[in-house]
Write an enzyme that holds these catalytic residues in place. Structure first.
Site, PDB file in Angstrom:
ATOM      1  N   ASN A   4       9.223  24.232 -44.039  1.00  0.00           N
ATOM      2  CA  ASN A   4       9.280  23.151 -45.019  1.00  0.00           C
ATOM      3  C   ASN A   4       9.537  21.830 -44.282  1.00  0.00           C
ATOM      4  O   ASN A   4      10.544  21.685 -43.583  1.00  0.00           O
ATOM      5  CB  ASN A   4      10.413  23.464 -46.015  1.00  0.00           C
ATOM      6  CG  ASN A   4      10.548  22.394 -47.077  1.00  0.00           C
ATOM      7  OD1 ASN A   4      10.498  21.208 -46.789  1.00  0.00           O
ATOM      8  ND2 ASN A   4      10.738  22.810 -48.309  1.00  0.00           N
ATOM      9  N   HIS A   7      11.908  17.133 -45.019  1.00  0.00           N
ATOM     10  CA  HIS A   7      12.897  16.220 -44.447  1.00  0.00           C
ATOM     11  C   HIS A   7      12.347  15.346 -43.327  1.00  0.00           C
ATOM     12  O   HIS A   7      13.007  14.408 -42.889  1.00  0.00           O
ATOM     13  CB  HIS A   7      14.161  16.981 -44.056  1.00  0.00           C
ATOM     14  CG  HIS A   7      14.798  17.555 -45.279  1.00  0.00           C
ATOM     15  ND1 HIS A   7      15.197  16.765 -46.337  1.00  0.00           N
ATOM     16  CD2 HIS A   7      15.012  18.834 -45.671  1.00  0.00           C
ATOM     17  CE1 HIS A   7      15.654  17.536 -47.303  1.00  0.00           C
ATOM     18  NE2 HIS A   7      15.548  18.789 -46.923  1.00  0.00           N
ATOM     19  N   HIS A  40       7.414  19.941 -50.922  1.00  0.00           N
ATOM     20  CA  HIS A  40       7.860  19.926 -52.320  1.00  0.00           C
ATOM     21  C   HIS A  40       7.574  18.531 -52.877  1.00  0.00           C
ATOM     22  O   HIS A  40       8.153  17.549 -52.432  1.00  0.00           O
ATOM     23  CB  HIS A  40       9.362  20.239 -52.354  1.00  0.00           C
ATOM     24  CG  HIS A  40       9.932  20.382 -53.731  1.00  0.00           C
ATOM     25  ND1 HIS A  40      11.213  20.801 -53.954  1.00  0.00           N
ATOM     26  CD2 HIS A  40       9.403  20.160 -54.958  1.00  0.00           C
ATOM     27  CE1 HIS A  40      11.454  20.847 -55.251  1.00  0.00           C
ATOM     28  NE2 HIS A  40      10.363  20.440 -55.883  1.00  0.00           N
ATOM     29  N   ARG A  42       8.409  16.361 -55.388  1.00  0.00           N
ATOM     30  CA  ARG A  42       9.449  16.247 -56.417  1.00  0.00           C
ATOM     31  C   ARG A  42       9.088  15.183 -57.449  1.00  0.00           C
ATOM     32  O   ARG A  42       8.375  14.232 -57.133  1.00  0.00           O
ATOM     33  CB  ARG A  42      10.779  15.868 -55.757  1.00  0.00           C
ATOM     34  CG  ARG A  42      11.485  17.048 -55.151  1.00  0.00           C
ATOM     35  CD  ARG A  42      12.883  16.653 -54.700  1.00  0.00           C
ATOM     36  NE  ARG A  42      13.649  17.842 -54.387  1.00  0.00           N
ATOM     37  CZ  ARG A  42      14.417  18.481 -55.264  1.00  0.00           C
ATOM     38  NH1 ARG A  42      14.571  18.022 -56.488  1.00  0.00           N
ATOM     39  NH2 ARG A  42      15.066  19.554 -54.906  1.00  0.00           N
ATOM     40  N   ARG A  46      11.301  11.818 -53.802  1.00  0.00           N
ATOM     41  CA  ARG A  46      12.322  11.359 -52.847  1.00  0.00           C
ATOM     42  C   ARG A  46      11.950  11.628 -51.393  1.00  0.00           C
ATOM     43  O   ARG A  46      12.465  11.008 -50.494  1.00  0.00           O
ATOM     44  CB  ARG A  46      13.674  11.953 -53.166  1.00  0.00           C
ATOM     45  CG  ARG A  46      13.809  13.421 -52.835  1.00  0.00           C
ATOM     46  CD  ARG A  46      15.189  13.917 -53.083  1.00  0.00           C
ATOM     47  NE  ARG A  46      15.442  13.989 -54.504  1.00  0.00           N
ATOM     48  CZ  ARG A  46      16.277  14.876 -55.061  1.00  0.00           C
ATOM     49  NH1 ARG A  46      16.947  15.701 -54.303  1.00  0.00           N
ATOM     50  NH2 ARG A  46      16.460  14.920 -56.357  1.00  0.00           N
ATOM     51  N   GLU A  67       5.361  23.224 -53.396  1.00  0.00           N
ATOM     52  CA  GLU A  67       6.392  23.546 -54.393  1.00  0.00           C
ATOM     53  C   GLU A  67       6.343  22.498 -55.482  1.00  0.00           C
ATOM     54  O   GLU A  67       6.323  21.287 -55.192  1.00  0.00           O
ATOM     55  CB  GLU A  67       7.771  23.519 -53.737  1.00  0.00           C
ATOM     56  CG  GLU A  67       7.999  24.650 -52.769  1.00  0.00           C
ATOM     57  CD  GLU A  67       9.339  24.527 -52.080  1.00  0.00           C
ATOM     58  OE1 GLU A  67      10.092  23.558 -52.341  1.00  0.00           O
ATOM     59  OE2 GLU A  67       9.637  25.388 -51.263  1.00  0.00           O
ATOM     60  N   THR A  98      17.101  22.250 -54.525  1.00  0.00           N
ATOM     61  CA  THR A  98      16.850  23.188 -55.622  1.00  0.00           C
ATOM     62  C   THR A  98      18.035  24.150 -55.752  1.00  0.00           C
ATOM     63  O   THR A  98      18.258  24.984 -54.875  1.00  0.00           O
ATOM     64  CB  THR A  98      15.546  23.967 -55.355  1.00  0.00           C
ATOM     65  OG1 THR A  98      14.574  23.026 -54.900  1.00  0.00           O
ATOM     66  CG2 THR A  98      15.048  24.635 -56.611  1.00  0.00           C
ATOM     67  N   GLU A 148       9.662  34.138 -54.862  1.00  0.00           N
ATOM     68  CA  GLU A 148      10.501  33.732 -53.735  1.00  0.00           C
ATOM     69  C   GLU A 148      11.936  33.860 -54.218  1.00  0.00           C
ATOM     70  O   GLU A 148      12.335  33.238 -55.208  1.00  0.00           O
ATOM     71  CB  GLU A 148      10.183  32.305 -53.289  1.00  0.00           C
ATOM     72  CG  GLU A 148      11.063  31.899 -52.106  1.00  0.00           C
ATOM     73  CD  GLU A 148      10.572  30.665 -51.375  1.00  0.00           C
ATOM     74  OE1 GLU A 148       9.355  30.419 -51.342  1.00  0.00           O
ATOM     75  OE2 GLU A 148      11.448  29.942 -50.857  1.00  0.00           O
ATOM     76  N   HIS A 189      15.785  29.323 -48.905  1.00  0.00           N
ATOM     77  CA  HIS A 189      16.834  28.354 -49.261  1.00  0.00           C
ATOM     78  C   HIS A 189      18.105  28.569 -48.454  1.00  0.00           C
ATOM     79  O   HIS A 189      18.692  29.639 -48.469  1.00  0.00           O
ATOM     80  CB  HIS A 189      17.186  28.336 -50.749  1.00  0.00           C
ATOM     81  CG  HIS A 189      17.636  26.966 -51.159  1.00  0.00           C
ATOM     82  ND1 HIS A 189      18.905  26.514 -50.929  1.00  0.00           N
ATOM     83  CD2 HIS A 189      16.959  25.919 -51.680  1.00  0.00           C
ATOM     84  CE1 HIS A 189      19.001  25.262 -51.311  1.00  0.00           C
ATOM     85  NE2 HIS A 189      17.824  24.873 -51.763  1.00  0.00           N
TER      86      HIS A 189
HETATM   87  N1  PXP Z   1      12.072  27.544 -50.715  1.00  0.00           N
HETATM   88  C1  PXP Z   1      12.152  26.795 -51.844  1.00  0.00           C
HETATM   89  C2  PXP Z   1      11.472  27.294 -53.071  1.00  0.00           C
HETATM   90  C3  PXP Z   1      12.835  25.548 -51.848  1.00  0.00           C
HETATM   91  O1  PXP Z   1      12.898  24.826 -52.973  1.00  0.00           O
HETATM   92  C4  PXP Z   1      13.399  25.098 -50.634  1.00  0.00           C
HETATM   93  C5  PXP Z   1      14.077  23.769 -50.583  1.00  0.00           C
HETATM   94  O2  PXP Z   1      13.176  22.765 -50.859  1.00  0.00           O
HETATM   95  C6  PXP Z   1      13.261  25.898 -49.492  1.00  0.00           C
HETATM   96  C7  PXP Z   1      12.607  27.136 -49.564  1.00  0.00           C
HETATM   97  C8  PXP Z   1      13.800  25.480 -48.163  1.00  0.00           C
HETATM   98  O3  PXP Z   1      15.185  25.434 -48.208  1.00  0.00           O
HETATM   99  P1  PXP Z   1      15.978  24.880 -46.947  1.00  0.00           P
HETATM  100  O4  PXP Z   1      15.526  23.464 -46.742  1.00  0.00           O
HETATM  101  O5  PXP Z   1      17.395  24.978 -47.366  1.00  0.00           O
HETATM  102  O6  PXP Z   1      15.626  25.738 -45.788  1.00  0.00           O
END
Ligand code: PXP
Length: 236
Positions: A4, A7, A40, A42, A46, A67, A98, A148, A189
């Site tokens: 992901n 960030h 994602h 959003r 953001r 996402e 999330t 997931e 997550h």
């Molecule tokens: N999976 C989903 C569905 C999420 O919403 C997120 C956070 O955006 C992640 C995975 C990744 O989580 P993390 O950034 O805490 O690794």
């Protein structure tokens, strides 16, 4: 493993300029070994914005997991961007990230219709859920391709050195039930090395989606080279 890269956009947006570029990051993490890229989009944009999502989803060399919430405008955008995969997640405007899985019972009809739309376009569908038998049973009814499992609670227990076996067992049992229903199982997550290692023992889980830890940890592993480069330039 899906990486992901939200960030990267968070850092870019902190300056309102174009560096670091999420599209570059998407291609770079693929080169580094990621099997897919997660972004994602959003509702408050953001981090990843529409242009990022459009550009990243149009990369034919990448497998992109977008996402999205169940917001109708976001759904329209996602159908237009045509990622390879979508993962439907709950979204609460004030949350930092999330915070839990979807309320499938409350949103059954809405989610079923969203899944149908994406399946029609041959886009793999996934639902982000808490590890609960009740939800897995609803997932079967909804005919989602994948789920997931939200691993945030497990990750928090592991990080705070509390007993995590009950939560781990719940995840394992849910993964077994989902597999029985022929649903593909993913997890994500709050994952860091330790929690990922614990979860990697659950053979039913075929995909991990990890963001914050990978991006955060990369700062430390990249700093040395960048500081050396800068010092070199200053010396000249
Ligand atoms: N999976 C989903 C569905 C999420 O919403 C997120 C956070 O955006 C992640 C995975 C990744 O989580 P993390 O950034 O805490 O690794």
């Amino acid at each position: 493993m899906g990486v992901n890269i939200d960030h990267v956009a968070t850092i870019r947006n902190a300056r309102g300029e174009s560096h670091p570029d999420p599209l570059y990051a998407a291609n770079f993490v693929k080169k580094c070994g990621a099997n897919s890229i997660t972004i994602h989009l959003r509702e408050d944009r953001r981090h990843i914005n529409d242009l990022d999502a459009k550009k990243i989803c149009s990369q034919k060399n990448l497998l992109v997991n977008l996402e999205i919430s169940t917001n109708s405008n976001i759904i329209k955008k996602a159908l237009k961007f045509r990622p390879n995969y979508i993962c439907i997640v709950p979204e609460n405007r004030k949350e930092i990230t999330t915070e839990g899985g979807l309320d499938l019972f409350k949103n059954k009809t809405k989610i079923k219709s969203i899944i149908k739309k994406f399946k029609k376009k041959k886009i793999r569908t996934s639902l982000f859920i808490n590890p609960s038998f009740k939800d897995i049973k609803i997932c079967k009814e909804l005919e989602t391709d994948c789920i997931e499992i939200h691993t945030g609670r497990l990750a928090n227990l592991v990080k705070s050195k509390k007993s995590y076996l009950k939560e781990l067992n719940k995840i394992k049992k849910c993964a077994i039930l989902a597999k029985k229903y022929k649903i593909e199982i993913h997890a994500g997550h709050g994952l860091d090395y330790k929690t990922t290692k614990i979860l990697s023992k659950i053979n039913e889980i075929s995909e991990f989606n990890i963001g914050h830890f990978i991006i955060g940890e990369s700062i430390f592993f990249g700093l040395s080279k960048i500081i050396k480069n800068m010092k070199q330039i200053i010396k000249k």
